[in-house]
Motif scaffolding. Structure first.
Motif, mmCIF file in Angstrom:
data_model
loop_
_atom_site.group_PDB
_atom_site.id
_atom_site.type_symbol
_atom_site.label_atom_id
_atom_site.label_comp_id
_atom_site.label_asym_id
_atom_site.label_seq_id
_atom_site.Cartn_x
_atom_site.Cartn_y
_atom_site.Cartn_z
ATOM 1 N N VAL A 1 2.725 -11.355 -0.711
ATOM 2 C CA VAL A 1 3.410 -12.045 0.379
ATOM 3 C C VAL A 1 2.836 -11.601 1.710
ATOM 4 C CG1 VAL A 1 5.215 -10.283 0.529
ATOM 5 C CG2 VAL A 1 5.696 -12.600 1.333
ATOM 6 N N SER A 2 2.864 -12.492 2.690
ATOM 7 C CA SER A 2 2.426 -12.183 4.048
ATOM 8 C C SER A 2 3.582 -12.405 5.010
ATOM 9 C CB SER A 2 1.231 -13.054 4.454
ATOM 10 O OG SER A 2 0.099 -12.770 3.655
ATOM 11 N N LEU A 3 3.758 -11.466 5.943
ATOM 12 C CA LEU A 3 4.802 -11.551 6.960
ATOM 13 C C LEU A 3 4.175 -11.452 8.342
ATOM 14 C CD1 LEU A 3 7.587 -9.208 5.506
ATOM 15 C CD2 LEU A 3 7.442 -11.691 5.372
ATOM 16 N N PRO A 4 4.786 -12.052 9.345
ATOM 17 C CA PRO A 4 4.273 -11.907 10.716
ATOM 18 C C PRO A 4 4.241 -10.440 11.113
ATOM 19 C CG PRO A 4 5.918 -13.648 10.606
ATOM 20 C CD PRO A 4 5.964 -12.950 9.288
ATOM 21 N N SER A 5 3.162 -10.043 11.771
ATOM 22 C CA SER A 5 3.025 -8.654 12.195
ATOM 23 C C SER A 5 3.917 -8.390 13.403
ATOM 24 C CB SER A 5 1.568 -8.351 12.547
ATOM 25 O OG SER A 5 1.434 -7.045 13.062
ATOM 26 N N PRO A 6 4.734 -7.327 13.381
ATOM 27 C CA PRO A 6 5.613 -7.043 14.517
ATOM 28 C C PRO A 6 4.863 -6.559 15.753
ATOM 29 C CG PRO A 6 5.750 -5.293 12.889
ATOM 30 C CD PRO A 6 4.905 -6.365 12.292
ATOM 31 N N SER A 7 3.626 -6.082 15.551
ATOM 32 C CA SER A 7 2.870 -5.509 16.666
ATOM 33 C C SER A 7 1.874 -6.473 17.286
ATOM 34 C CB SER A 7 2.133 -4.249 16.199
ATOM 35 O OG SER A 7 1.266 -4.547 15.112
ATOM 36 N N SER A 8 1.448 -7.490 16.512
ATOM 37 C CA SER A 8 0.422 -8.415 17.007
ATOM 38 C C SER A 8 0.921 -9.847 16.877
ATOM 39 C CB SER A 8 -0.890 -8.243 16.235
ATOM 40 O OG SER A 8 -1.353 -6.909 16.327
ATOM 41 N N ALA A 9 1.044 -10.524 18.000
ATOM 42 C CA ALA A 9 1.496 -11.914 17.989
ATOM 43 C C ALA A 9 0.458 -12.798 17.316
ATOM 44 C CB ALA A 9 1.761 -12.392 19.412
ATOM 45 N N GLY A 10 0.922 -13.674 16.462
ATOM 46 C CA GLY A 10 0.025 -14.588 15.777
ATOM 47 C C GLY A 10 -0.685 -13.983 14.590
ATOM 48 N N GLN A 11 -0.502 -12.697 14.350
ATOM 49 C CA GLN A 11 -1.134 -12.026 13.216
ATOM 50 C C GLN A 11 -0.106 -11.832 12.103
ATOM 51 O OE1 GLN A 11 -4.451 -11.303 13.122
ATOM 52 N NE2 GLN A 11 -4.577 -12.296 15.134
ATOM 53 N N SER A 12 -0.598 -11.582 10.915
ATOM 54 C CA SER A 12 0.283 -11.350 9.777
ATOM 55 C C SER A 12 -0.178 -10.118 9.013
ATOM 56 C CB SER A 12 0.307 -12.569 8.846
ATOM 57 O OG SER A 12 -0.985 -12.810 8.313
ATOM 58 N N ARG A 13 0.731 -9.553 8.253
ATOM 59 C CA ARG A 13 0.420 -8.405 7.407
ATOM 60 C C ARG A 13 0.811 -8.754 5.975
ATOM 61 N NH1 ARG A 13 2.068 -2.317 8.873
ATOM 62 N NH2 ARG A 13 0.180 -2.614 10.133
ATOM 63 N N SER A 14 -0.076 -8.445 5.052
ATOM 64 C CA SER A 14 0.154 -8.774 3.649
ATOM 65 C C SER A 14 0.680 -7.568 2.886
ATOM 66 C CB SER A 14 -1.152 -9.263 3.001
ATOM 67 O OG SER A 14 -1.604 -10.448 3.625
ATOM 68 N N TYR A 15 1.446 -7.877 1.842
ATOM 69 C CA TYR A 15 2.016 -6.842 0.985
ATOM 70 C C TYR A 15 1.861 -7.258 -0.475
ATOM 71 C CZ TYR A 15 4.333 -5.322 5.298
ATOM 72 O OH TYR A 15 4.596 -4.904 6.576
ATOM 73 N N LEU A 16 1.661 -6.258 -1.314
ATOM 74 C CA LEU A 16 1.578 -6.460 -2.751
ATOM 75 C C LEU A 16 2.747 -5.728 -3.394
ATOM 76 C CD1 LEU A 16 0.127 -7.441 -5.307
ATOM 77 C CD2 LEU A 16 -1.314 -5.394 -5.195
ATOM 78 N N LEU A 17 3.643 -6.477 -4.035
ATOM 79 C CA LEU A 17 4.807 -5.896 -4.697
ATOM 80 C C LEU A 17 4.573 -5.925 -6.202
ATOM 81 C CD1 LEU A 17 5.877 -6.949 -1.858
ATOM 82 C CD2 LEU A 17 8.128 -7.010 -2.927
ATOM 83 N N THR A 18 4.753 -4.785 -6.849
ATOM 84 C CA THR A 18 4.508 -4.670 -8.278
ATOM 85 C C THR A 18 5.706 -4.022 -8.953
ATOM 86 O OG1 THR A 18 3.281 -2.620 -7.769
ATOM 87 C CG2 THR A 18 1.992 -4.605 -8.167
ATOM 88 N N GLY A 19 6.087 -4.564 -10.096
ATOM 89 C CA GLY A 19 7.186 -4.023 -10.879
ATOM 90 C C GLY A 19 6.700 -3.642 -12.267
ATOM 91 N N ASP A 20 7.326 -2.616 -12.870
ATOM 92 C CA ASP A 20 6.847 -2.147 -14.159
ATOM 93 C C ASP A 20 7.971 -1.978 -15.169
ATOM 94 O OD1 ASP A 20 8.094 0.313 -13.622
ATOM 95 O OD2 ASP A 20 6.270 1.205 -12.812
ATOM 96 N N ARG A 21 7.581 -1.523 -16.324
ATOM 97 C CA ARG A 21 8.532 -1.335 -17.418
ATOM 98 C C ARG A 21 9.483 -0.169 -17.158
ATOM 99 N NH1 ARG A 21 6.894 0.325 -23.610
ATOM 100 N NH2 ARG A 21 8.944 -0.080 -24.553
ATOM 101 N N ASP A 22 9.104 0.732 -16.270
ATOM 102 C CA ASP A 22 9.908 1.921 -15.991
ATOM 103 C C ASP A 22 10.850 1.730 -14.809
ATOM 104 O OD1 ASP A 22 8.859 3.301 -18.097
ATOM 105 O OD2 ASP A 22 7.352 4.367 -16.926
#
Length: 508
Positions: free
Chosen positions: A253-274
């Motif tokens: 997922v990508s979200l708007p960057s709080p520090s840079s207008a017009g920029q975005s920051r991406s995140y990788l969310l991972t879930g496991d068996r544990d």
């Protein structure tokens, strides 16, 4: 089981090509991929094609492909099975082909499916050969198999980055890799270690005692007998991160960057068996862990981030409840029970979570659907402005729910059904059914009701697909072959319960 039973669609997705072309429904049934025209339901293509059909349709191509002596060129002879080290045995994995010579006997089903959000490509995973396959979709809906890459371990989850150029793959050993959607033609040169060291597992046959753990140890010893250079895939790939247990859910997922207008920051969310959900930064900073989301007490199978509220996460798995998160903070907003009766105690495995914005009565209704494995009930929730989920009347289908896709053009929800097993069961097969097998069912919101209610509707897509069917599950009269076909289908459709850990430490 009678031969008239046919493979249900274990995966369905609507696909809208980037170039002006017709909308397509992509579906995986058993070992094959199907493409249908979204408006009419007309079948456009199948991969791999039956040999007889392929010979009839592509005789002119075959004539052009043979040499003067009538022999097929060496470049057309392909070995689909992976080599012992898990790497592709195809010397030219990027060579384009129609798939007419492919033999689906190398795999029994297609476990994972993803469509490119910005291009004309489909990504599919065949688990038996641990292969990620990429297809190009033509304007007429034909599938062209353009690459196959055999991973070192069986892929358990896949996704595509928002730009559609990178495949993200998590495997059963907890590793997450990135691969370019279109492989480069340049050969990959592996750096040779100065002092090759063979892998030696810490466990021995004296310290493990269960049958499954002994088999896992034997596999590790076989793989470990090869050097790291021999085990490495011979195609472009990058290791992004690793968990200590099987990867079972992944989202980017990508979200708007709080520090840079017009920029975005991406995140990788991972879930496991544990029971862990890890929030990492996006590529190329996946080594940076932002936080963890702790709260589940059993394995995680699904994570869904609504398009309209990307700061929220809905997750589920082996627990009898969903969790709604402010995932950037690792904070639980709501615990949502999945069982109506609080006194009811039964094991649940969440098969799918789908967040949709549906137009109803002139307004957009934010809906979250949830399906449990082996259940004909589609649970329905509305997401309120504060991010809370509110239970709505559930939808009862005629058979177990396998997958859900949203047809935005017709404002209908398409549900894939298991018409082979008894409703509510993951083991028992139907006996002497009186009605034709249903593969798809379309639902639409009932207008003018106080609560959110859905009704089944008939359209040309559903009618055409249900009438045409797929391919027979059983093609032999031999009892052993019939039982094997039944077991293979059951294992392909219903395997989430195997992730559950038992009190005595032995897996089911």
């Amino acid at each position: 089981m009678a031969a008239k039973f046919q493979y249900p669609f274990q995966r369905i997705q609507f696909f809208e090509p980037q170039a002006p072309a017709q909308r397509i429904l992509v579906a995986a049934a058993g070992p094959k991929l199907y493409c249908y025209a979204a408006e009419s339901g007309r079948r456009l293509s199948v991969w791999p094609q039956d040999q007889e059909t392929a010979n009839g349709q592509d005789s002119d191509i075959a004539e052009k492909s043979t040499g003067a002596d009538g022999q097929e060129p060496p470049g057309k002879k392909r070995k689909l099975s992976p080599s012992a080290d898990g790497s592709s045995s195809d010397p030219k994995p990027n060579t384009k082909e129609t798939g007419k010579s492919q033999a689906s006997s190398s795999w029994s089903h297609i476990s994972l499916l993803a469509t490119s959000p910005t291009g004309n490509h489909i990504v599919a995973v065949t688990p038996e050969d641990k292969c990620i396959r990429v297809f190009e979709v033509g304007k007429d809906g034909t599938l062209q198999h353009i690459s196959e890459r055999h991973m070192p371990k069986r892929p358990s989850v896949i996704s595509l980055t928002p730009d559609g150029n990178t495949i993200i793959c998590g495997d059963k050993f907890g590793d997450v890799y990135s691969l370019p959607l279109i492989p480069s033609d340049k050969p990959i040169v592996q750096a040779k270690p100065s002092t090759p060291k063979l892998f030696q597992p810490a466990a021995t046959n004296l310290t493990v005692h269960t049958k499954r753990n002994l088999e896992a140890l034997e596999q590790q010893l076989r793989v470990g007998s090869k050097s790291a250079e021999e085990r490495a895939p011979q195609f472009e790939h990058k290791l992004l991160l690793g968990h200590v247990s099987m990867l079972s859910a992944l989202t980017y997922v990508s979200l708007p960057s709080p520090s840079s207008a017009g920029q975005s920051r991406s995140y990788l969310l991972t879930g496991d068996r544990d029971e862990h959900i890890r929030v990492s930064r996006g590529i190329p900073q996946t080594h940076v862990i932002e936080n963890y989301c702790f709260g589940h007490t059993s394995f995680i199978t699904q994570m869904c981030i609504p398009d309209w509220r990307p700061e929220l996460l809905v997750s589920g798995g082996g627990d009898d409840h969903l969790l709604v998160w402010k995932w950037q903070e690792g904070r639980i907003l709501q615990k949502v029970p999945l069982l109506d009766d609080k006194s009811e105690s039964r094991e649940i495995a969440v098969r799918g979570i789908w967040a949709l914005s549906l137009p109803a009565s002139g307004n957009a209704v934010k809906v979250v659907f949830v399906a449990a494995e082996g259940s004909p009930e589609l649970l329905c929730y509305t997401m309120e402005s504060d991010g809370q989920l509110r239970r709505q009347p559930s939808i009862q289908l005629t058979s177990n729910v396998l997958d859900v896709a949203y047809d935005g053009e017709n404002n209908s929800i398409l549900v894939s059904l298991d018409g082979v097993h008894e409703s509510g069961s993951t083991q028992a097969f139907k006996e002497n059914p009186t009605a034709p097998q249903s593969f798809l069912q379309a639902l639409r919101v009932v207008e003018g009701r106080d609560d959110l209610t859905f009704e089944a509707v008939e359209d040309s897509l559903v009618s055409s697909v249900n009438a045409e069917g797929t391919t027979d599950v059983v093609t032999s009269d031999d009892e052993k072959a019939i039982e094997k076909s039944k077991k293979d289908l059951t294992d392909a459709l219903y395997g989430l319960g195997n992730l559950r850990k038992r009190a005595n430490g032995e897996e089911e």
